[in-house]
Design a protein around this motif. Structure first.
Motif, PDB file in Angstrom:
ATOM      1  N   TYR A  71      53.939  54.852  33.220  1.00 16.28           N
ATOM      2  CA  TYR A  71      53.443  55.178  34.665  1.00 16.28           C
ATOM      3  C   TYR A  71      51.751  55.210  34.580  1.00 16.28           C
ATOM      4  O   TYR A  71      51.153  54.670  35.536  1.00 16.28           O
ATOM      5  CB  TYR A  71      54.117  56.292  35.411  1.00 16.28           C
ATOM      6  N   VAL A  72      51.466  56.293  33.857  1.00 13.64           N
ATOM      7  CA  VAL A  72      50.054  56.454  33.942  1.00 13.64           C
ATOM      8  C   VAL A  72      49.300  55.250  33.389  1.00 13.64           C
ATOM      9  O   VAL A  72      48.219  54.940  34.134  1.00 13.64           O
ATOM     10  CB  VAL A  72      49.705  57.742  32.788  1.00 13.64           C
ATOM     11  N   MET A  73      49.615  54.519  32.495  1.00 11.88           N
ATOM     12  CA  MET A  73      48.861  53.333  31.856  1.00 11.88           C
ATOM     13  C   MET A  73      48.744  52.211  32.849  1.00 11.88           C
ATOM     14  O   MET A  73      48.101  51.681  32.992  1.00 11.88           O
ATOM     15  CB  MET A  73      49.592  52.838  30.437  1.00 11.88           C
ATOM     16  N   HIS A  74      49.928  51.883  33.614  1.00 10.57           N
ATOM     17  CA  HIS A  74      50.092  51.001  34.701  1.00 10.57           C
ATOM     18  C   HIS A  74      49.255  51.362  35.645  1.00 10.57           C
ATOM     19  O   HIS A  74      48.651  50.545  36.223  1.00 10.57           O
ATOM     20  CB  HIS A  74      51.747  51.148  35.053  1.00 10.57           C
ATOM     21  N   ARG A  75      49.190  52.606  36.106  1.00 10.85           N
ATOM     22  CA  ARG A  75      48.242  52.998  37.232  1.00 10.85           C
ATOM     23  C   ARG A  75      46.745  52.611  36.941  1.00 10.85           C
ATOM     24  O   ARG A  75      45.829  52.178  37.720  1.00 10.85           O
ATOM     25  CB  ARG A  75      48.339  54.523  37.730  1.00 10.85           C
ATOM     26  N   MET A  76      46.610  53.044  35.729  1.00  9.30           N
ATOM     27  CA  MET A  76      45.069  52.819  35.094  1.00  9.30           C
ATOM     28  C   MET A  76      44.665  51.441  34.905  1.00  9.30           C
ATOM     29  O   MET A  76      43.681  50.792  35.558  1.00  9.30           O
ATOM     30  CB  MET A  76      44.923  53.581  33.846  1.00  9.30           C
ATOM     31  N   GLU A  77      45.803  50.566  34.633  1.00 13.74           N
ATOM     32  CA  GLU A  77      45.316  49.223  34.255  1.00 13.74           C
ATOM     33  C   GLU A  77      45.233  48.330  35.721  1.00 13.74           C
ATOM     34  O   GLU A  77      44.521  47.865  36.231  1.00 13.74           O
ATOM     35  CB  GLU A  77      46.982  48.656  33.743  1.00 13.74           C
ATOM     36  N   THR A  78      46.004  48.891  36.905  1.00 15.96           N
ATOM     37  CA  THR A  78      46.138  48.378  38.202  1.00 15.96           C
ATOM     38  C   THR A  78      44.531  48.686  38.926  1.00 15.96           C
ATOM     39  O   THR A  78      43.960  47.922  39.462  1.00 15.96           O
ATOM     40  CB  THR A  78      47.290  48.640  39.238  1.00 15.96           C
ATOM     41  N   SER A  79      44.188  49.961  38.708  1.00 15.48           N
ATOM     42  CA  SER A  79      42.939  50.642  39.141  1.00 15.48           C
ATOM     43  C   SER A  79      41.786  49.633  38.630  1.00 15.48           C
ATOM     44  O   SER A  79      40.724  49.330  39.106  1.00 15.48           O
ATOM     45  CB  SER A  79      42.817  51.819  38.933  1.00 15.48           C
ATOM     46  N   TYR A  80      41.996  49.629  37.205  1.00 18.40           N
ATOM     47  CA  TYR A  80      40.744  48.763  36.427  1.00 18.40           C
ATOM     48  C   TYR A  80      40.686  47.393  36.941  1.00 18.40           C
ATOM     49  O   TYR A  80      39.484  46.733  37.331  1.00 18.40           O
ATOM     50  CB  TYR A  80      41.068  48.839  34.933  1.00 18.40           C
ATOM     51  N   LYS A  81      41.822  46.683  37.184  1.00 14.62           N
ATOM     52  CA  LYS A  81      41.812  45.413  37.564  1.00 14.62           C
ATOM     53  C   LYS A  81      41.317  45.512  39.181  1.00 14.62           C
ATOM     54  O   LYS A  81      40.632  44.266  39.478  1.00 14.62           O
ATOM     55  CB  LYS A  81      43.346  44.692  37.658  1.00 14.62           C
ATOM     56  N   ALA A  82      41.384  46.127  40.003  1.00 14.59           N
ATOM     57  CA  ALA A  82      40.999  46.230  41.484  1.00 14.59           C
ATOM     58  C   ALA A  82      39.435  46.245  40.890  1.00 14.59           C
ATOM     59  O   ALA A  82      38.952  45.636  42.082  1.00 14.59           O
ATOM     60  CB  ALA A  82      41.529  47.307  42.246  1.00 14.59           C
ATOM     61  N   LYS A  83      39.038  47.256  40.170  1.00 14.06           N
ATOM     62  CA  LYS A  83      37.614  47.444  40.394  1.00 14.06           C
ATOM     63  C   LYS A  83      36.983  46.293  39.782  1.00 14.06           C
ATOM     64  O   LYS A  83      35.689  45.909  40.223  1.00 14.06           O
ATOM     65  CB  LYS A  83      37.204  48.475  39.407  1.00 14.06           C
ATOM     66  N   MET A  84      37.543  45.623  38.718  1.00 13.63           N
ATOM     67  CA  MET A  84      37.003  44.237  38.187  1.00 13.63           C
ATOM     68  C   MET A  84      36.962  42.976  39.271  1.00 13.63           C
ATOM     69  O   MET A  84      36.009  42.236  39.383  1.00 13.63           O
ATOM     70  CB  MET A  84      37.671  43.863  37.016  1.00 13.63           C
ATOM     71  N   GLU A  85      37.855  43.035  39.886  1.00 16.85           N
ATOM     72  CA  GLU A  85      37.854  42.003  40.947  1.00 16.85           C
ATOM     73  C   GLU A  85      36.944  42.183  42.118  1.00 16.85           C
ATOM     74  O   GLU A  85      36.224  41.248  42.552  1.00 16.85           O
ATOM     75  CB  GLU A  85      39.161  41.989  41.709  1.00 16.85           C
ATOM     76  N   GLU A  86      36.515  43.612  42.429  1.00 15.56           N
ATOM     77  CA  GLU A  86      35.704  43.693  43.337  1.00 15.56           C
ATOM     78  C   GLU A  86      34.264  43.464  42.692  1.00 15.56           C
ATOM     79  O   GLU A  86      33.396  42.887  43.405  1.00 15.56           O
ATOM     80  CB  GLU A  86      35.502  45.344  43.811  1.00 15.56           C
ATOM     81  N   ARG A  87      34.045  43.741  41.425  1.00  8.94           N
ATOM     82  CA  ARG A  87      32.976  43.609  40.798  1.00  8.94           C
ATOM     83  C   ARG A  87      32.385  42.228  40.704  1.00  8.94           C
ATOM     84  O   ARG A  87      31.363  41.698  40.834  1.00  8.94           O
ATOM     85  CB  ARG A  87      32.832  44.274  39.527  1.00  8.94           C
ATOM     86  N   LEU A  88      33.435  41.474  40.557  1.00  9.89           N
ATOM     87  CA  LEU A  88      33.415  39.988  40.382  1.00  9.89           C
ATOM     88  C   LEU A  88      33.036  39.396  41.648  1.00  9.89           C
ATOM     89  O   LEU A  88      31.987  38.232  41.631  1.00  9.89           O
ATOM     90  CB  LEU A  88      34.646  39.336  39.710  1.00  9.89           C
TER      91      LEU A  88
END
Length: 77
Positions: A27-44
């Motif tokens: 669960y923790v790794m899943h939350r970290m991954e989705t958070s990271y992907k959202a940040k990277m999409e915004e940055r892109l």
């Protein structure tokens, strides 16, 4: 030596802890991954907008340079 019931209880606790710990870790790794992907999409998206603005600015500068070249080629009447 420990009584048999106590040994069985120890195995149950170990298995339950392993399963619950694995679930929590997933669960923790899943939350970290989705958070990271959202940040990277915004940055892109910000990067793409910046690059489009930069390309538009370069195109405007090039057009201005061409206009100046044409103005210098025309003879004054």
């Amino acid at each position: 030596m420990a009584p048999p019931g106590s040994r069985r209880w120890a195995y149950v606790r170990i298995m339950a802890g392993t399963i619950l710990g694995g679930g929590l870790g997933f669960y923790v790794m899943h939350r970290m991954e989705t958070s990271y992907k959202a940040k990277m999409e915004e940055r892109l998206q910000r990067y793409e907008a910046h690059m489009l603005a930069k390309a538009k600015e370069a195109q405007q500068l090039q057009e201005e340079g061409q206009r100046e070249d044409q103005a210098q080629r025309l003879p004054d009447l």
